[in-house]
Write an enzyme that holds these catalytic residues in place. Structure first.
Site, PDB file in Angstrom:
ATOM      1  N   GLU A 133      -9.731  -7.326 -16.146  1.00  0.00           N
ATOM      2  CA  GLU A 133      -8.599  -7.700 -16.998  1.00  0.00           C
ATOM      3  C   GLU A 133      -7.255  -7.584 -16.294  1.00  0.00           C
ATOM      4  OE1 GLU A 133     -11.117  -5.800 -17.943  1.00  0.00           O
ATOM      5  OE2 GLU A 133     -11.869  -6.474 -19.890  1.00  0.00           O
ATOM      6  N   PHE A 168     -16.216   3.250 -31.114  1.00  0.00           N
ATOM      7  CA  PHE A 168     -16.611   2.691 -29.820  1.00  0.00           C
ATOM      8  C   PHE A 168     -15.547   1.698 -29.336  1.00  0.00           C
ATOM      9  CE2 PHE A 168     -18.870  -0.715 -27.455  1.00  0.00           C
ATOM     10  CZ  PHE A 168     -19.154   0.034 -26.315  1.00  0.00           C
ATOM     11  N   GLN A 169     -15.135   1.853 -28.110  1.00  0.00           N
ATOM     12  CA  GLN A 169     -14.103   1.023 -27.473  1.00  0.00           C
ATOM     13  C   GLN A 169     -12.788   1.027 -28.253  1.00  0.00           C
ATOM     14  OE1 GLN A 169     -15.872  -2.824 -26.329  1.00  0.00           O
ATOM     15  NE2 GLN A 169     -16.476  -1.873 -24.398  1.00  0.00           N
ATOM     16  N   LYS A 192     -10.536  -6.133 -35.437  1.00  0.00           N
ATOM     17  CA  LYS A 192     -11.582  -7.158 -35.537  1.00  0.00           C
ATOM     18  C   LYS A 192     -11.675  -7.746 -36.947  1.00  0.00           C
ATOM     19  CE  LYS A 192     -16.257  -8.278 -34.157  1.00  0.00           C
ATOM     20  NZ  LYS A 192     -17.521  -7.820 -33.595  1.00  0.00           N
ATOM     21  N   MET A 226       2.533   0.349   5.019  1.00  0.00           N
ATOM     22  CA  MET A 226       3.800   0.928   4.584  1.00  0.00           C
ATOM     23  C   MET A 226       3.685   2.454   4.458  1.00  0.00           C
ATOM     24  SD  MET A 226       6.894   0.164   4.109  1.00  0.00           S
ATOM     25  CE  MET A 226       7.393  -1.458   3.530  1.00  0.00           C
TER      26      MET A 226
END
Lengths: 573, 163
Positions: free
Chosen positions: A51, A113-114, A163, A481
């Site tokens: 993502e 969940f999630q 949802k 760097m």
């Protein structure tokens, strides 16, 4: 009135917003939305492999086009994976709309969940965020999200959708609002005329002026006006890292980038100036060095759409809150009819001085006689091969600074980098986002062996959608760097900055069905680049082995003023 | 210097967390914070007392203004204003001292709102200084518990913070 489910409203609203591409990754909480997505053809969804890359793709597109990029992710890990990309856009003021799923509203707060509190997690790194409380709010909130993301000082907006707000069987009346008005949000539409008049007096009376152009000039689509003003006055122009391309870098009046790795002449001119006209730059710490020693003789005019950017780090004399474009148009009109003109004699002395500074360093670097390529050489060659007309999407590190210093940007929106957050892994997905929207343009990711490995999974996305970006990897087998700072500040103790066990990039590209070219000598460089760009439809990875000991110069001396610089490993001002 | 900033903010879920988050995120102080809906139920009014240099205060007001849900704000300390705070304080009140506590409460124009044989619970309203002075006068040894609302403030005269 049309009746749609929340999921259908999400997709329809995006269509009505004329969104062409969204970048995302499905998961439980957004399955209804993905199902609605599958039943239409107007919007193309790009399935990323992580993502974070979705947000960088949207970001790259936004930086190239000026329009908000759109991301769709699921709840929990989908949302948290997007955070780095959201923060990247936030810090660089890039418009973006991120739609993320959430567990059903009945489960929120129960550690479902999630489940992640995305409103809370994202709050410090968004311009605003919304949680949907009822499906019928969806079109209005999406409209508001796009409005907020792209107006005023742009930034990312998150919409958190539980949802059960998208249940396919729950239908509501749909209409997409034509306009938005919010009593609590109304960005300035023009600058204060009195302040602009004051600014013009200072500007025309200056003897050692500089025009200091930042990312806000590009975001505010005011590059033409800034260029016109600079040329009408014949004043030197400095563009910040975020402002590269806002003024043509090949023009004589452009004297470089300021700050940590700015040009010698830009930093010297700033330090000795008596007037700085700042257009949409925010005097951040990588530019100013020690703020108490910053430009001691300069009066400062600062144009910014965000009042909180004015006098935040550096006190200014004439603040002007407003969109760069309208303020500059007003300034141009005043300059044109003003009786006072800049002091030609003083200005010509000022140019003589600046040209002497330009002579002194002028972007020089030592070439190796042992055959090892210098990174600067590679960027110069890239500039030649692409005729200065490519989109350069950079990762973060030494290669980023070399790409900023040695590629000359004549157009805005062509230099695409994570300036403020400094997100390694940004460049490659950003380049993908640009290439999708500008298939005929040359789009290059300039990266290093460290940065590239932070998002290399997107090679798979490039195979799936045939996105033929060119990847120029300045391979020094180390985190360059970090290594430079360790050389300069830690007696060259290279703690964890050596990247052991680099993959065989050739085999890696093979595995994904892409092409790789390895370059180890100067003789191989130009032919390899030419070959890569001749392969229009292929992703080509150029694994260019460079001198691992090279440092980026000039470099401001810590806690010093703008004139305190290292010019090479052994020479300082 | 101490400043009292009054803010009108959309009365929406999460709006308060943006204000509080802003202060911690940007390393600003909050000394007190009070918030409640206004006569217009879509708006909340929030009063923050904070301290900092002029530059910090300027940043605080600018950053607060930047929050999308903030409708309007004013730094009350820039002009004449009234500030009040309410305190409920539970005091030991036994023996000879019981009368002394009562007298001090009267002097400060407090009200005893609950009584037991050994305790007075006192309600006192005033600016922060007055409440602090009351605690000093009573003596900390006699204080069992305090709860203060934090400062709320309003400008004097015809200046009005409304939309």
């Amino acid at each position: 009135m049309e009746m749609l489910s929340g999921a259908e409203m999400v997709i329809r609203s995006l269509q009505d917003q004329k969104v062409e591409y969204i970048y995302g990754y499905p998961g439980g909480a957004v399955l209804h939305i993905y199902d609605a997505l599958a039943q239409q053809e107007k919007i193309q969804h790009i399935l990323v492999r992580h993502e974070q890359a979705a947000t960088h793709m949207a970001d790259g597109y936004a930086r190239a086009s000026g329009n908000p990029g759109v991301v769709l992710v699921t709840s929990g890990p989908g949302a948290t994976n997007a955070i780095t990309g959201i923060a990247t856009a936030f810090m660089d003021s890039i418009p973006m709309v991120v739609i993320c799923g959430q567990v059903p509203s009945t489960l929120i707060g129960e550690d479902a969940f999630q489940e992640t509190d995305m409103m809370g997690v994202s709050r410090p790194v968004v311009k605003h965020n919304f949680a949907v409380k009822h499906p019928s709010e969806i079109p209005g909130l999406i409209k508001k999200a796009f409005y907020i993301a792209s107006s005023g000082r742009p930034g990312p907006v998150v919409i958190d959708i539980p949802k059960d707000m998208t249940t396919p069987t729950d239908k509501f009346e749909y209409s997409y609002p034509e306009s938005v008005s919010m009593r609590s949000y109304s960005p300035a539409t023009r600058g204060h005329s009195g302040q602009i008049k004051k600014a013009i007096e200072l500007l025309l009376g200056a003897r050692r002026p500089v025009i200091f152009v930042g990312g806000g000039t590009i975001g505010g689509r005011a590059c033409g006006e800034a260029t016109e003003l600079a040329q009408a006055l014949n004043y030197p122009v400095i563009t910040t890292l975020m402002g590269l391309g806002a003024y043509p870098s090949t023009d004589r009046q452009w004297i470089g980038m300021p700050g940590m790795h700015g040009t010698y002449e830009a930093n010297m001119a700033l330090h000795h100036s008596d007037l700085i006209l700042n257009i949409g730059a925010r005097f951040d710490d990588r530019v100013t060095n020690a703020t108490e020693k910053f430009c001691p003789t300069a009066k400062i005019i600062h144009i910014d759409i965000d009042p909180s950017s004015i006098s935040k780090t550096i006190a200014v004399d004439v603040p002007i809150v407003g969109p760069a474009k309208s303020v500059l148009l007003e300034m141009l009109a005043l300059v044109a009819k003003s009786d006072t003109q800049p002091d030609v004699g003083a200005l010509s002395d000022w140019w003589v001085e600046i040209d002497q500074w330009r002579q002194r360093h002028g972007g020089r670097y030592e070439r190796n006689d042992n055959g090892l390529l210098k990174p600067q050489q590679v960027i110069e060659a890239l500039y030649k091969v692409t005729k200065g007309d490519a989109y350069i999407c950079s990762d973060v590190g030494q290669h980023q600074m070399f790409a900023a210093q040695y590629y000359k940007y004549d157009k805005p929106n062509r230099w695409i980098n994570s300036g403020s957050l400094g997100t390694m892994g940004f460049g490659f997905p950003a380049a993908m986002g640009v290439k999708l929207h500008y298939p005929d343009a040359e789009v290059v990711c300039v990266t290093g062996d460290g940065s590239f490995q932070m998002n290399l999974q997107e090679l798979s996305t490039c195979s799936q959608y045939e996105i033929p970006v060119k990847i120029v990897c300045l391979n020094n087998q180390s985190l360059g760097m970090v290594r430079q700072w360790q050389d300069m500040n830690y007696e060259s103790r290279h703690s964890q900055s050596y990247v052991e066990s680099l993959p065989d990039f050739h085999k890696l590209m093979d595995a994904y069905g892409h092409k790789a070219i390895i370059v180890k000598t100067e003789a191989e460089l130009m032919p390899a680049l030419e070959q890569a760009f001749a392969l229009k439809d292929e992703l080509v990875f150029l694994d260019i082995h460079i001198d691992p000991t090279e440092h980026v110069y000039p470099m401001l001396v810590p806690k010093g003023s703008m004139r305190d610089m290292w010019l090479s490993k052994t020479e300082r001002t | 210097m101490r400043h009292i900033i009054a803010v009108l903010i959309e009365n929406e879920a999460g709006a308060l967390s943006r204000v509080v988050g802003l202060f911690s995120q940007r390393n600003f102080n909050i000394e007190t914070l009070t918030v409640a809906p206004t006569e217009d139920p879509t708006l909340s009014r929030l009063t923050v007392t904070t301290s900092g240099s002029d530059r910090v205060i300027e940043q605080i007001t600018k950053q607060l203004n930047k929050l999308i849900e903030v409708v309007k704000l004013v730094d009350l300390t820039e002009g004449d204003h009234i500030e009040r705070e309410m305190m409920l304080i539970k005091l030991k009140a036994t023996g000879q001292h019981r009368d002394e506590v009562k007298r001090t409460v009267d002097i400060f124009r407090g009200q005893i709102v609950d009584v037991t044989s050994s305790i007075y619970t006192v309600q006192l309203t005033g600016d922060q200084g007055k409440l602090d002075a009351f605690i000093n006068a009573i003596g900390e040894a006699y204080v069992l518990e305090t709860v203060r609302t934090g400062v709320s403030g309003i400008a004097r005269g015809d200046k009005v913070l409304s939309i």
